[in-house]
Design an enzyme around this catalytic site. Structure first.
Site, PDB file in Angstrom:
ATOM      1  CG  ASP A 508      -2.079  -0.987   0.923  1.00 52.97           C
ATOM      2  OD1 ASP A 508      -2.404  -1.302  -0.066  1.00 52.97           O
ATOM      3  OD2 ASP A 508      -2.614  -1.301   2.336  1.00 52.97           O
ATOM      4  CG  ASP A 512       0.897   0.238   8.754  1.00 54.40           C
ATOM      5  OD1 ASP A 512       1.652   0.650   9.477  1.00 54.40           O
ATOM      6  OD2 ASP A 512      -0.375  -0.144   9.175  1.00 54.40           O
TER       7      ASP A 512
END
Ligand code: 0RA
Length: 665
Positions: A508, A512
């Site tokens: 993504d 994170d």
């Protein structure tokens, strides 16, 4: 002398013409296929231009004639490299019938011909010669100070504007060469120099050549840095271990054997990873070679001898120390000078000269034995550390066996989560390592199953920088990657056995995601390094923006593309459209323009399989970034900073690099 040129001196007109035509052909060849000479025509190739000139100045230092290099990036992005070497010779070249300076600047590979007995480079992207820089520059001016006179010549795209002429005199002892060049916009995709990229190489060279002071100035923003390391490789090793905890002061070995100067510094820290960097004639031999083999052999043998002799290892003790045990926590830099280096390997960065192995091995054997005799407490600390490594290695072997019994390391049994491709030929196959099961699901549906395999990875994998090898091998996600890639791990890793030609990491576009990507890269770098050095690892580039009008959804990779989409919707002409960073700071994380919603594209899960295919996976339309290791020392530093224990340097690093998609690690 320098005023002479081919037309008025010696050789016939035909001879002069033939030579000139050859020169033009040579320059043309470089301009036609620049990548063959400098690697590529992007930022990397651009920076190679500076490196090439600087390497020549460093060659002067190696020959013992230069102690200072100043690199200046000017406001217009032209660059000056100035040294205090002997100055490029200017006298008549007997064969070419023109000034040697003109020959060096216009004839391919002419530079080295003048100076036979020197530690110069052959092969690779280094040592292609300043004539290549000249050919790829819109304009270039060279100024030589030699024998009290200043000589000048100017060029356009490699072609001299006039014969070398004397333009002045000087009194002091300051001989040297000053080259200013403007990279050609017709050739390069980008002509913007980055301070940090240039600084990295200059810093490395300053460590490797402790007598030389390197200065870098950027006139665009007034930045200036000076690199001068009196301690040389000792300082280099300390720098590499800045965020680790060394268990003793660095060991330094310097000497010459069979005409091969050898310089080595090493120390052990309490970490588990190994950071060994080797250089031949200032070139980073990323793939290692005979100098490294010589060092390792001597290290293992000398420590073992010492340990037996001093009763640190008993003959009846089951544990004996192998080469691998000496790797854990070792940080070392090995620098040798070789007269005619032979470079081998995938990227021509592996030293092949057999005689260098025995030279290094003998010298290290002698000097290290002496050192250990005089520093028994350091010797004991290192041997202790290696014995603990041996115990861990034994535990890892057992763990591996256990895992193998469970089939995870066995390529016959692919992991259940892997959606493999149907074609068998690694060259045409690629694997996407995808963050999360849901994105993994979309990728499985969206892919071309003939040549694309998908392996979903759950959440954050183990931080291999902080774990012992047996723990690493017990990790399920890591096991899945090892068996899917199918080329082993660590010492046994063989990148030629990899089941895929491309390993593409798809995470993504959030914090994170970037953490997971770094964890994955760290794992690959530490345990499947050749995958990275052979250029098989890529990073998928999902779009940056999502643009939504009613039920219609579009994705854009950059602002230009975003504006094109807005234009189609006849919007965005009069409004200020926010940048990705600005959008992120808005309350709802989006901007509304005439009923159109522009948002920062976040997770892979936002896209349906078709969208994922067309934006990020279709080889015809996607962009994937290849992960390059430009300098292994710099890469180590990045991983250690990002994944190690020290918090402050990590925060500083992330803040500094957050805005770039920096993939030349
Ligand atoms: C050819 C021969 C010699 C030196 C050089 C080239 C030379 C090239 C560059 C490029 C930047 N700085 C440089 N300095 C020197 C040998 C010189 C001699 O024998 O006197």
């Amino acid at each position: 002398m320098a005023k002479e040129n081919g037309k008025t001196n010696g050789g016939s007109a035909e001879e002069y013409n033939a030579k000139s035509i050859n020169v033009l052909k040579g320059l043309e060849a470089v301009r036609k296929r620049p990548a063959m000479y400098i690697g590529d025509i992007g930022a990397r190739g651009l920076h190679h231009l500076i490196n090439e000139v600087v390497d020549n100045s460093i060659d002067e230092a190696l020959a013992g004639y230069n102690d200072r290099v100043v690199v200046t990036i000017h406001k217009d992005q032209s660059v000056t490299v100035e040294d205090r070497g002997r100055g490029i010779p200017v006298d008549m070249h007997p064969e070419e019938k023109k000034s040697a300076l003109e020959v060096v600047m216009t004839v391919l590979h002419a530079g080295g011909k003048f100076d036979k007995n020197s530690y110069k480079v052959s092969g690779g992207l280094h040592g292609v010669g300043v004539s290549v820089v000249n050919a790829l520059s819109e304009w270039l001016i060279v100024e030589v100070r030699r024998d009290g006179k200043i000589y000048t010549q100017e060029y356009r795209r490699g072609i001299p504007k006039y014969s070398v002429k004397q333009t002045g005199t000087y009194k002091s002892e300051n001989n040297g060469t000053k080259i200013t060049f403007m990279p050609d916009k017709e050739i390069f995709k980008t002509t913007k120099f980055h301070f940090d990229t240039v600084a990295e190489r200059l810093r490395e060279l300053a460590y490797l050549n402790k007598e030389v002071t390197m200065t870098l100035k950027d006139e665009a923003d007034g930045q200036e840095e000076v690199y001068k390391f009196k301690g040389g490789l000792i300082d280099f090793v300390k720098y590499l271990d800045e965020n680790r905890s060394p268990i003793h002061k660095p060991v330094y070995i310097e000497g010459e054997k069979d005409n091969t100067p050898v310089e080595i510094a090493f120390e052990y820290s309490d970490s588990y990873s190994e950071n060994v960097h080797s250089y031949v004639n200032n070139i980073n031999t990323i793939e290692g070679g005979t100098h490294l083999v010589g060092f390792r052999t001597a290290l293992t043998r000398t420590f073992n001898n010492y340990a037996y002799k001093n009763g640190l290892i008993k003959d009846n003790n089951k544990i004996s120390l192998t080469g691998d045990d000496f790797k854990e926590g070792l940080t070392a830099v090995i620098s040798v000078k070789v007269m005619e280096p032979q470079f081998e390997g995938q990227t021509k960065t592996k030293l092949g000269n057999g005689e260098v192995k025995s030279a290094v091995e003998t010298l290290v054997g002698e000097k290290l034995s002496e050192f250990l005799e005089e520093n028994s407490s350091i010797a004991k600390k290192i041997i202790d550390k290696c014995m603990r490594a041996a115990e861990a290695r034994e535990a890892a072997r057992k763990a591996r066996e256990l895992v193998r019994r469970k089939n995870a390391l066995d390529t016959m049994h692919l992991p259940g989560k892997l959606a493999d491709c149907s074609i068998n030929d690694p060259e045409h196959c690629e694997i996407y390592i995808v963050e999360g099961d849901s994105a993994g699901g979309s990728a499985k549906m969206g892919r071309d199953r003939r040549f694309q395999a998908i392996l979903p990875i759950k959440g954050k994998i183990l931080n291999v920088e902080k774990a012992k090898i047996n723990k690493i091998l017990e990790n399920i996600e890591i096991q899945a990657m090892i068996s899917a890639i199918g080329a082993g791990i660590g010492e046994e890793f063989d990148h030629e056995k990899a089941r895929y030609g491309k390993i593409i990491l798809m995470t993504d576009a959030d914090v994170d995601g970037s953490h997971i990507r770094t964890l994955l890269l760290t794992f690959l770098y530490r345990h499947m390094k050749e995958l990275i050095t052979s250029g098989k690892v890529y990073i998928a580039q999902p779009p940056l923006y999502k643009i939504k009008k009613g039920k219609e959804e579009h994705y854009a990779f950059d602002e230009e593309e975003r504006d094109k989409i807005l234009k189609r919707f006849r919007a965005g002409k009069d409004e200020k459209i926010l940048t990705v960073e600005e959008i992120e700071e808005t309350e709802g994380g989006e901007q509304q323009v005439k009923g159109i919603v522009i948002s920062r594209y976040k997770g892979l899960g936002e896209m349906n399989p078709e969208q994922l295919w067309s934006t990020t996976m279709n080889p015809e339309t996607r962009t994937v970034l290849q992960v390059n290791v430009e300098s292994a020392a710099a890469a180590d530093k990045v991983f250690e900073t990002l994944m190690g224990d020290a918090v402050e340097p990590r925060r500083a690093f992330i803040e500094k690099h957050a805005k770039y998609a920096k993939l030349d690690i």
